[in-house]
Write a protein that holds these residues in place. Structure first.
Motif: not given
Ligand SMILES: [Ca+2]
Length: 456
Positions: A414-431
């Protein structure tokens, strides 16, 4: 502190979007009274409603407990039942009433010496004598408030009782009389020599979107971006009317010389309605757990304690109100999900201990016309999209959304992407896995209800 506890005026608006007020950056809504409140107090940029919908949010605000724990996640109805949408999952049965055993804001503050009054929209009980009618068994007066009224004031809800008003425009430059605000002002006058808690629950700006201020509609028609839906002019008129009504309360506090010893809190119960307003720059809207559904305006004024004209970026939550008011009132509380934000009110740069924020919505929406609604939830859609059972967890800068039907996660920074445009679930699987585990352990710990597979 040593000082006597303040009076508390809590004004809750209905469906007002995070970005609807000028002081939150709206390009053309004129909201001078709420902007003044912010300039005299503190404006929170990351305040959250407990739910993306009226009843659940209100139950949580009243009790300091999350809707998942209350098993109160949807809107109240006139009779028991459940959703029958023929979707992959079946939602839990409707919750009609906030149980009397729950401890409300009034039941916390009254024993600490506060007179308590509730004015306006309740919506945490089974409808009685029409939509939003206060229940005689689970209304405000049964939940700890000593007095109040559910009067609709000048909101279009009142047109049913007074249909002649609908087409009676207010004179140019004026606003319709508002019996709800009048009653709240009478409450202030009556209790000016006591310590009081006034909960003023405005019906604005919930639909039906309609205004008797034709002069405001014309003013906003001239300001709408080209190609806008015309109803946005009426919506803007409702926003300015709400602002005017809040201004009357602030003026009365001044006139009664109560402002210096009164904490005023203003917030909205959920995000903006997607058909009438843009939650831009946030994605989503009322009914879903993207930021547009849950991030809301939140303004606090507490003269002599809260530094004027300040902005606080710390995430806060509607469940924080009960422990905060309790701390200021030196009142006792049981276990709640919120924390006191009194330290933030005194210093916007102070930090709360890191804590996960939880949302849970095991329902489908809309209940009518679901199949025809668009499936994608975007930004500034100006249409109601499909909401499916889902939950969310925010921890620090990250937010996880979990969608039950396909057991799917989305992760946003949310800090970098408050508009929730970039889903990081694939690139940050551990988190993603870590937050998902945290989400489900919290839901389990609070006894959350889930949507379950539908019977064939
Ligand atoms: Ca609402």
């Amino acid at each position: 502190m040593g000082a006597a506890p303040p009076n508390i005026v809590f004004i809750l608006s209905d469906d007002l979007a995070w970005s609807d007020l000028a002081c939150y950056g709206h390009p053309y809504h004129h909201t001078p009274n709420l902007d003044r409140l912010a300039s005299q107090g503190m404006r929170f940029t990351q305040a959250y409603a407990p739910a993306p919908i009226c009843s659940a949010s209100r139950a949580a605000i009243l009790t300091g407990k999350t809707p998942a724990r209350l098993n109160f996640e949807f809107v109240t109805k006139d009779k028991p039942g459940g959703q029958n949408l023929k979707q992959p999952l079946e939602s839990p049965p409707y919750t009609l009433n906030l149980p009397l055993k729950e401890t409300t804001l009034a039941e916390v503050l009254a024993p600490a010496g506060y007179a308590t009054g509730f004015y306006g929209k309740w919506h945490v009980s089974q409808h009685h004598n029409g939509y939003l009618g206060w229940s005689p068994t689970h209304g405000p007066l049964q939940q700890g408030f000593a007095e109040g009224t559910g009067e609709f004031g000048s909101h279009p809800y009142g047109y049913k009782a007074q249909p002649e008003l609908k087409n009676t425009p207010a004179a140019d430059g004026t606003f319709p009389e508002d019996a709800l605000t009048d009653a709240a002002l009478d409450y202030l006058k009556k209790h000016r020599d006591e310590r009081f808690f006034l909960y003023l629950s405005q019906y604005f700006v919930h639909d039906p979107v309609h205004s008797r201020c034709q002069w405001l509609i014309e003013k906003y028609r001239a300001k709408l971006p080209p190609g806008s839906l015309d109803i946005r002019a009426s919506y803007a008129a409702m926003v300015e009317t709400l602002d005017r009504l809040v201004g009357r309360v602030l003026d009365e506090l001044d006139a009664l010389k109560l402002a210096d010893n009164t904490l005023v809190v203003f917030m909205s119960d959920n995000g903006g309605h997607p058909n009438y307003t843009a939650n831009t720059p946030l994605r989503g809207s009322k009914w879903n757990l993207y930021e547009g559904g849950i991030r809301v305006p939140f303004i606090v004024r507490w003269p002599g304690h809260t530094p004027a004209g300040t902005v606080c970026n710390e995430p806060v939550h509607g469940c924080d109100l009960l422990p905060t008011f309790a701390e200021l009132a030196s009142a006792q509380t049981g276990a709640v999900d919120g924390v006191s934000i009194a330290s933030l009110l005194r210093d916007p740069a102070s930090k709360l201990p890191e804590r996960p924020l939880l949302w849970h919505f095991p329902y489908y929406h809309p209940e009518k016309g679901f199949a025809k609604a668009p499936s994608h939830i975007g930004t500034s859609d100006f249409v109601t999209s499909q909401t499916r059972p889902h939950s969310a967890l925010r921890l620090g800068r990250h937010k996880l959304l979990h969608f039950d039907e396909d057991d799917r996660d989305e992760l946003y920074d949310l800090e970098a992407d408050p508009g929730e445009a970039a889903n990081l679930s694939t690139s940050r699987p551990e988190l993603t896995a870590q937050l998902r585990e945290r989400l489900f352990s919290m839901l389990k710990a609070c006894g959350a209800r889930f949507a379950t597979p539908s019977k064939p």
